[in-house]
Design a protein around this motif. Sequence first.
Motif, PDB file in Angstrom:
ATOM      1  N   LEU A 152       8.006  17.626   6.512  1.00  0.00           N
ATOM      2  CA  LEU A 152       8.677  17.343   5.244  1.00  0.00           C
ATOM      3  C   LEU A 152       8.146  16.054   4.613  1.00  0.00           C
ATOM      4  CD1 LEU A 152      12.468  18.175   5.843  1.00  0.00           C
ATOM      5  CD2 LEU A 152      10.822  19.423   4.427  1.00  0.00           C
ATOM      6  N   GLU A 153       7.915  15.054   5.452  1.00  0.00           N
ATOM      7  CA  GLU A 153       7.377  13.795   4.934  1.00  0.00           C
ATOM      8  C   GLU A 153       5.986  14.002   4.341  1.00  0.00           C
ATOM      9  OE1 GLU A 153       7.576  10.570   7.638  1.00  0.00           O
ATOM     10  OE2 GLU A 153       9.770  10.545   7.681  1.00  0.00           O
ATOM     11  N   GLU A 154       5.239  14.945   4.919  1.00  0.00           N
ATOM     12  CA  GLU A 154       3.934  15.278   4.338  1.00  0.00           C
ATOM     13  C   GLU A 154       4.113  15.770   2.899  1.00  0.00           C
ATOM     14  OE1 GLU A 154       0.542  16.182   6.249  1.00  0.00           O
ATOM     15  OE2 GLU A 154       1.270  14.320   7.124  1.00  0.00           O
ATOM     16  N   LEU A 155       5.094  16.644   2.692  1.00  0.00           N
ATOM     17  CA  LEU A 155       5.331  17.163   1.338  1.00  0.00           C
ATOM     18  C   LEU A 155       5.720  16.028   0.391  1.00  0.00           C
ATOM     19  CD1 LEU A 155       7.369  20.443   2.048  1.00  0.00           C
ATOM     20  CD2 LEU A 155       4.897  20.141   1.892  1.00  0.00           C
ATOM     21  N   ASN A 156       6.575  15.131   0.860  1.00  0.00           N
ATOM     22  CA  ASN A 156       7.004  14.010   0.021  1.00  0.00           C
ATOM     23  C   ASN A 156       5.824  13.092  -0.329  1.00  0.00           C
ATOM     24  OD1 ASN A 156       9.621  14.949   0.157  1.00  0.00           O
ATOM     25  ND2 ASN A 156      10.221  13.591   1.830  1.00  0.00           N
ATOM     26  N   MET A 157       4.972  12.821   0.660  1.00  0.00           N
ATOM     27  CA  MET A 157       3.828  11.934   0.420  1.00  0.00           C
ATOM     28  C   MET A 157       2.818  12.579  -0.522  1.00  0.00           C
ATOM     29  SD  MET A 157       4.278   9.036   1.974  1.00  0.00           S
ATOM     30  CE  MET A 157       2.651   8.310   2.183  1.00  0.00           C
ATOM     31  N   TYR A 168      -3.210  10.596  -0.969  1.00  0.00           N
ATOM     32  CA  TYR A 168      -2.738  11.108   0.325  1.00  0.00           C
ATOM     33  C   TYR A 168      -3.558  12.312   0.764  1.00  0.00           C
ATOM     34  CZ  TYR A 168       0.349  12.101   4.184  1.00  0.00           C
ATOM     35  OH  TYR A 168       0.834  12.308   5.443  1.00  0.00           O
ATOM     36  N   GLU A 169      -3.999  13.160  -0.176  1.00  0.00           N
ATOM     37  CA  GLU A 169      -4.818  14.312   0.190  1.00  0.00           C
ATOM     38  C   GLU A 169      -6.110  13.849   0.852  1.00  0.00           C
ATOM     39  OE1 GLU A 169      -4.363  17.439   0.268  1.00  0.00           O
ATOM     40  OE2 GLU A 169      -2.395  17.531  -0.699  1.00  0.00           O
ATOM     41  N   THR A 170      -6.708  12.788   0.303  1.00  0.00           N
ATOM     42  CA  THR A 170      -7.934  12.241   0.898  1.00  0.00           C
ATOM     43  C   THR A 170      -7.665  11.742   2.311  1.00  0.00           C
ATOM     44  OG1 THR A 170      -8.753  11.585  -1.284  1.00  0.00           O
ATOM     45  CG2 THR A 170      -9.751  10.507   0.637  1.00  0.00           C
ATOM     46  N   ALA A 208      -7.488  12.330   9.006  1.00  0.00           N
ATOM     47  CA  ALA A 208      -6.725  12.074  10.235  1.00  0.00           C
ATOM     48  C   ALA A 208      -5.909  13.309  10.595  1.00  0.00           C
ATOM     49  CB  ALA A 208      -5.807  10.864  10.044  1.00  0.00           C
ATOM     50  N   PRO A 209      -5.747  13.602  11.895  1.00  0.00           N
ATOM     51  CA  PRO A 209      -4.958  14.772  12.312  1.00  0.00           C
ATOM     52  C   PRO A 209      -3.468  14.545  12.094  1.00  0.00           C
ATOM     53  CG  PRO A 209      -5.661  13.523  14.225  1.00  0.00           C
ATOM     54  CD  PRO A 209      -6.336  12.889  13.039  1.00  0.00           C
ATOM     55  N   LEU A 222       0.844  -1.198   0.000  1.00  0.00           N
ATOM     56  CA  LEU A 222       0.000   0.000   0.000  1.00  0.00           C
ATOM     57  C   LEU A 222       0.879   1.248   0.000  1.00  0.00           C
ATOM     58  CD1 LEU A 222      -2.697  -1.008   2.661  1.00  0.00           C
ATOM     59  CD2 LEU A 222      -2.893  -1.108   0.173  1.00  0.00           C
ATOM     60  N   GLY A 223       0.548   2.180  -0.834  1.00  0.00           N
ATOM     61  CA  GLY A 223       1.322   3.418  -0.871  1.00  0.00           C
ATOM     62  C   GLY A 223       1.056   4.291   0.334  1.00  0.00           C
ATOM     63  N   VAL A 224      -0.176   4.283   0.826  1.00  0.00           N
ATOM     64  CA  VAL A 224      -0.576   5.113   1.963  1.00  0.00           C
ATOM     65  C   VAL A 224      -1.145   4.224   3.055  1.00  0.00           C
ATOM     66  CG1 VAL A 224      -2.058   6.988   2.757  1.00  0.00           C
ATOM     67  CG2 VAL A 224      -1.080   7.073   0.451  1.00  0.00           C
ATOM     68  N   ALA A 225      -0.540   4.286   4.247  1.00  0.00           N
ATOM     69  CA  ALA A 225      -1.074   3.551   5.399  1.00  0.00           C
ATOM     70  C   ALA A 225      -2.172   4.412   6.016  1.00  0.00           C
ATOM     71  CB  ALA A 225       0.025   3.275   6.415  1.00  0.00           C
ATOM     72  N   ASP A 226      -3.423   3.919   5.946  1.00  0.00           N
ATOM     73  CA  ASP A 226      -4.547   4.718   6.429  1.00  0.00           C
ATOM     74  C   ASP A 226      -5.470   3.906   7.329  1.00  0.00           C
ATOM     75  OD1 ASP A 226      -5.572   3.024   4.572  1.00  0.00           O
ATOM     76  OD2 ASP A 226      -6.520   4.570   3.328  1.00  0.00           O
ATOM     77  N   PHE A 227      -4.933   2.916   8.004  1.00  0.00           N
ATOM     78  CA  PHE A 227      -5.755   2.062   8.841  1.00  0.00           C
ATOM     79  C   PHE A 227      -5.145   1.976  10.241  1.00  0.00           C
ATOM     80  CE2 PHE A 227      -2.758  -0.328   6.307  1.00  0.00           C
ATOM     81  CZ  PHE A 227      -2.100  -1.124   7.229  1.00  0.00           C
ATOM     82  N   TRP A 228      -5.898   1.315  11.153  1.00  0.00           N
ATOM     83  CA  TRP A 228      -5.488   1.160  12.545  1.00  0.00           C
ATOM     84  C   TRP A 228      -5.135   2.511  13.157  1.00  0.00           C
ATOM     85  CZ3 TRP A 228      -1.765  -3.658  11.878  1.00  0.00           C
ATOM     86  CH2 TRP A 228      -2.527  -4.736  11.436  1.00  0.00           C
TER      87      TRP A 228
END
Length: 558
Positions: free
Chosen positions: A253-258, A266-268, A273-274, A192-198
């Motif tokens: 910075l990691e936010e910018l990279n993602m 990733y925008e979704t 999530a905060p 998965l490119g984006v971890a959005d669980f747990w």
Amino acid sequence: MKHRTRQNAFIVLLAAVFTIGLTFATVELPYLIDGALQGTITTPNLDSHVDEISVLKTELFIDHFNLRLIGYVCFALMVVLIVAGFATRKTGLAAVGAVGFMLPVFAQFAGVMFFLAGLGMLNILWLPVLDISYELQRLGLVIRAPYDLIMWVFRQIGINGYWPIVYFFLGSGLLLFFTGTLAWLSARARKLGVADFWVYRLCRHPQYLGWILWSYGVYLLLLRGMYPRRSWGIDASLPWLLSTLVIIGVAMLEELNMRKRHGDAYETYRRSAPFLFPVPGFVTGLFGLPCRLLFKRREPARRREVAAVVAIYGVLLLGVSGFFYAGGMDRAAAMLSPERERNQMAELAAQLVEEPNARAKYFIGLRLVAFGDPAVDFFLPLLENDQAEVRDLAADFLRRIPSDRAVPPLMAALSDPVAGVRGNAVRALGAIGSRECAEPLLRLLDDPESWIRQAAMRSLAHIGVAALLDRAAGTSRDPDMRIRASTVESLGILGSEEGLPLIIERLDDEHPHVRRSAVAALVDIGSPDARDALQRATQDEDWEVRVYAVEALKRLPR
């Protein structure tokens, strides 16, 4: 199915190994490393900043082994790593620099007197800051605010909340780190490119938040009894604050990279999530205010914007520390009116008397000291308080704000039945430097407490009482090694070349501590006539004497 089960078991095991490794490496490992270093690397056996002679010996040791240069290079390297990480988006570099800023915190695990002994050698990294001012450390004390607030709540219900608070931060930090690592590894295994669980539903950067909470727990853990055998040490607050600011910058910075790598996906996720803490929207808007004012957008979109936002919040937090925790608020309020200033000082003096906790009394006294000379009038009555502890603290704090007004009451305190009060009164009079107290101090050279006799010699030397030379001939041969050492140290402070013969004679003393003090005294006097004696001392059987003598020769005028 079996493959998936084995894979999940392996992921759980790997996350557990990471978490246990972090716990071990930062709680148990420091003690093991400290013990190993103390057993292999020899350092001076002294309390590095307890008095001016110890400071001098510490400086001689630092100069001899070029430790200041090493400290400056290491500090510069940490800054370079952070800057390079931000400049190149290599967040790992910045994270390594942030961890470097944290390293002096772990030096506090070293239960030694000399601040560079054992794991205390990590304090070298902070020498550039300490060389500017030791007080700069207080600019990190704003991080105590959450702890102080929670402690206040516990006190309202009659509970000492220290250990529950420490365990909460340590435990929640480790739990977040473990669950965040587990979720991240699971996302990688599932490609998965984006971890959005747990746990990622609660926080976009659970590992970083776990580290921040856990390291804050370590900071709180080190608040209790950090320097039981030391007069000096590096406070953990400023290293923790700077390290945490960098870690938050790394997360940004990691936010910018993602966002660049995964776009809409990733925008979704970001909207669901905060960033770190789940807080109300108005709080998020408040924290985003600098970015909106500077860059006309809610969140940083470039590396330089991230750096700017982190720097702004760093300056704000340092300023808040200086204002609320380093006495700035008291002084600012006092400037509004002299009457308000006196009322505040009177209130602090009353609190110092009424407070049952010894540690709290000390910090109340520090707030009163921050007012400077006007506070003297409020410490003087405390010298006659029924509580010996209050009298002791009053004499100690009067040493920090020398004033001729304090001389008569301090001279009266020289007859106090409590040795601690007498000793601190002696030191305070030495700091004030009034010659009218010479006779009472000379009488204290016969005090039954040897440490008070030592303090009296030192104060007489600071005042410049030449009569000390007459007594020095006897005390330099006293059976008590500590008295002999104090004698030569005091002769060094006095600075008279008339004391050279007595000091040089002690270079042959049977006890190495006396010989070390003799070399330090010769450094203080700085006479070329001591060159031959110091040259002989470079061959002394004691390594400290040799080190001090070599550095002393470098300081002698040609």
